[in-house]
Write an enzyme that holds these catalytic residues in place. Structure first.
Site, mmCIF file in Angstrom:
data_model
loop_
_atom_site.group_PDB
_atom_site.id
_atom_site.type_symbol
_atom_site.label_atom_id
_atom_site.label_comp_id
_atom_site.label_asym_id
_atom_site.label_seq_id
_atom_site.Cartn_x
_atom_site.Cartn_y
_atom_site.Cartn_z
ATOM 1 C CG ASP A 48 -1.730 -1.287 1.320
ATOM 2 O OD1 ASP A 48 -2.295 -1.712 0.300
ATOM 3 O OD2 ASP A 48 -1.731 -1.885 2.410
ATOM 4 C CE LYS A 60 2.897 -2.736 -4.571
ATOM 5 N NZ LYS A 60 2.777 -2.530 -3.123
ATOM 6 N N GLY A 87 -4.297 -5.222 -4.793
ATOM 7 C CA GLY A 87 -5.448 -4.472 -5.298
ATOM 8 C C GLY A 87 -5.080 -3.039 -5.538
ATOM 9 C CG HIS A 88 -3.137 -1.336 -8.285
ATOM 10 N ND1 HIS A 88 -2.188 -2.305 -8.130
ATOM 11 C CD2 HIS A 88 -3.299 -1.146 -9.599
ATOM 12 C CE1 HIS A 88 -1.797 -2.688 -9.322
ATOM 13 N NE2 HIS A 88 -2.451 -2.002 -10.232
ATOM 14 C CD GLN A 128 0.974 -9.222 -2.127
ATOM 15 O OE1 GLN A 128 1.796 -9.903 -2.709
ATOM 16 N NE2 GLN A 128 -0.260 -9.114 -2.569
HETATM 17 P P1 IMP Z 1 -2.269 -13.134 2.371
HETATM 18 O O1 IMP Z 1 -1.362 -12.599 1.324
HETATM 19 O O2 IMP Z 1 -3.726 -13.023 2.006
HETATM 20 O O3 IMP Z 1 -1.898 -14.519 2.811
HETATM 21 O O4 IMP Z 1 -2.104 -12.203 3.674
HETATM 22 C C1 IMP Z 1 -0.907 -12.214 4.460
HETATM 23 C C2 IMP Z 1 -0.579 -10.811 4.965
HETATM 24 O O5 IMP Z 1 -0.242 -9.974 3.864
HETATM 25 C C3 IMP Z 1 -1.734 -10.104 5.687
HETATM 26 O O6 IMP Z 1 -1.185 -9.295 6.722
HETATM 27 C C4 IMP Z 1 -2.324 -9.215 4.616
HETATM 28 O O7 IMP Z 1 -2.993 -8.092 5.169
HETATM 29 C C5 IMP Z 1 -1.062 -8.811 3.877
HETATM 30 N N1 IMP Z 1 -1.300 -8.441 2.471
HETATM 31 C C6 IMP Z 1 -1.549 -9.260 1.435
HETATM 32 N N2 IMP Z 1 -1.700 -8.564 0.291
HETATM 33 C C7 IMP Z 1 -1.531 -7.271 0.609
HETATM 34 C C8 IMP Z 1 -1.535 -6.060 -0.163
HETATM 35 O O8 IMP Z 1 -1.714 -6.046 -1.391
HETATM 36 N N3 IMP Z 1 -1.304 -4.911 0.539
HETATM 37 C C9 IMP Z 1 -1.048 -4.911 1.889
HETATM 38 N N4 IMP Z 1 -1.037 -6.016 2.628
HETATM 39 C C10 IMP Z 1 -1.274 -7.184 2.006
#
Ligand code: IMP
Length: 431
Positions: free
Chosen positions: A13, A16, A40-41, A225
């Site tokens: 976040d 990007k 997500g964006h 991420q």
């Molecule tokens: P997962 O990727 O769904 O397994 O989530 C694992 C961790 O990564 C959690 O803390 C999510 O909130 C974080 N996370 C996953 N994708 C994003 C993203 O695009 N932005 C910010 N945090 C993310």
């Protein structure tokens, strides 16, 4: 020609979307190399709003090749929906402008169910706060050598063998968790039904990328991420299940590391985190509240409120090192407008000693307290600045101090969500 990798240098976040869009306009190929639809964006192009979470940003621009690399985990039903939505908005998507690596593992309904069931069953303090989209379980099956990959969808016999192998593992797991066994025939039918939607884009991506590189095309590797969520170098176990750092651009696409000419780290002017896990600079006070409100810090995928804190130079220096960042894009400086004073974390105190990195052991991380340096804020607005001359002197000092502390130069400064509100210092694509 230069190939550029974009990575988030905090917990995701960082903004990007705008930077990737800005760069993708100038790239020929845009490739995702890790993660899935947990990202997500939102892109705003000529007043039109596009929501992307799995497809590379280049897809909304004509004349570009968008690529999903093998490092991604792909939910085919989500893919179908995302493509349908974009097509309904007038975006052209076909096998000429979208390619999916044949060796990409799939996210299946069992993965999402398992992800959510585990989170629900987790004891306090052990919940990860995942997006619930099945990312972790899908990567587990990939390294467990029981994943179903894109290429497997083309052949019924292979698909049956793969499903049987997968279910031996999942049914045992599900029994233990009190979940029903998977309906084998129903899963096979679902996969057969979705297969054509995916297979039409399947390609040997490693080969296509090698050819593009040889032809001198510019490739943009679009990370999702942030590096502090990296499975190896992030705040484990509160991380995502893929390598997020820049090296993954090579293994997650099938190009050698030598193909990467510039690593652009996206860095926000303060820190946020969504989900559980350590966050040394987190603010539970009015300043944290203000950062969240001014920065509109709510998750794009889950809508969750993001945790906020001051800029942590220790962590960003660390991620610049682990990703080999060549230069940063510094974003959301305008969120700091109007603060009388700003704090930057320049080190941690651990058991009475000053340290300059975040230790790996969770117990030590929990005992780290930030050491702050205080800087004067500025009252003028920096929003929309397009040159250094438009910025107040204190804002320039803040940026310069950040560069010094993270040991990495600013390549781009973004001063609003608008594409044009960018100060360019170094063009990542220039060679
Ligand atoms: P997962 O990727 O769904 O397994 O989530 C694992 C961790 O990564 C959690 O803390 C999510 O909130 C974080 N996370 C996953 N994708 C994003 C993203 O695009 N932005 C910010 N945090 C993310």
């Amino acid at each position: 020609m230069a190939n550029v990798v974009v990575v988030g240098a905090q917990w995701g976040d960082e903004g990007k979307g705008k930077i990737v869009d800005w760069l993708s306009e100038r790239a020929d190929v845009i490739a995702r190399f890790q993660g899935g639809h947990n990202a997500g964006h939102t892109l705003v192009i000529d007043g039109k709003v596009y929501k992307l979470s799995l497809l590379p940003s280049g897809i909304v621009r004509g004349g570009k090749l968008s690529v999903i690399g093998n490092g991604v985990v792909l939910d085919p039903w989500h893919l179908e929906k995302e493509i349908a939505l974009l097509k309904s908005q007038g975006v052209e998507i076909n096998a000429d402008n979208l390619m999916i690596a044949e060796n990409t593992p799939l996210i299946l309904p069992v993965h999402g169910e398992l992800d959510r069931a585990r989170e629900e069953a987790a004891n306090p303090g052990t919940k990860i706060g995942t997006t619930g989209r099945g990312i972790g379980p899908a990567y587990e099956d990939k390294v467990g050598r029981r994943a179903i990959r894109v290429a497997d969808l083309a052949d019924r016999e292979t698909l049956e063998t793969r499903v049987d192998r997968l279910l031996v593992h999942h049914d045992a797991l599900r029994r233990g968790m009190g979940l029903e066994a998977v309906d084998r025939e129903a899963l096979l039918a679902q996969l057969e039904a979705i297969a054509p939607s995916v297979l039409q884009y399947a390609a040997p991506v490693w080969k296509v990328l090698a050819e593009k590189r040889k032809a001198g095309k510019r490739i943009l590797f679009e990370g999702a991420q942030g590096a502090l969520l990296d499975i190896d170098f992030g705040t484990y176990p509160f991380v995502t299940s893929s390598n997020v750092i820049a090296g993954q651009a090579a293994t997650g696409s099938g190009m050698g590391p030598g193909a990467i000419d510039f690593v652009l780290g996206i860095v926000k002017a303060y820190t946020t985190r969504v989900g559980e896990g350590p966050f040394p600079c987190e603010l539970d006070d009015a300043d944290g509240q203000r950062l969240g409100e001014r920065g509109h810090e709510f998750g794009t995928v889950t809508g969750r409120k993001r945790r906020c804190g001051w800029f942590d130079a220790v962590l960003v220096r660390q991620t610049c090192a682990t990703s080999g960042v060549s230069g940063i894009a510094f974003t959301k400086l305008d969120v700091l407008d109007g603060f009388e004073e700003l704090k930057i974390c320049v080190g941690y105190e651990l058991d009475g000693k000053r340290i300059d990195y975040l230790p790996t052991a969770s117990s030590q991380q929990a005992r780290c307290t930030p050491i702050y340096e205080t800087m004067p804020g500025w009252s003028q607005s920096t929003e929309g600045a397009r040159s250094w001359a438009d910025l107040p002197a204190e804002a320039i000092k803040y940026v310069r101090r950040v560069e010094e502390l993270i040991d990495c130069p600013v390549a781009l400064l973004s001063t609003s969500p608008e594409r044009e509100d960018t100060i360019l210092v170094t063009d990542p694509f220039s060679d």
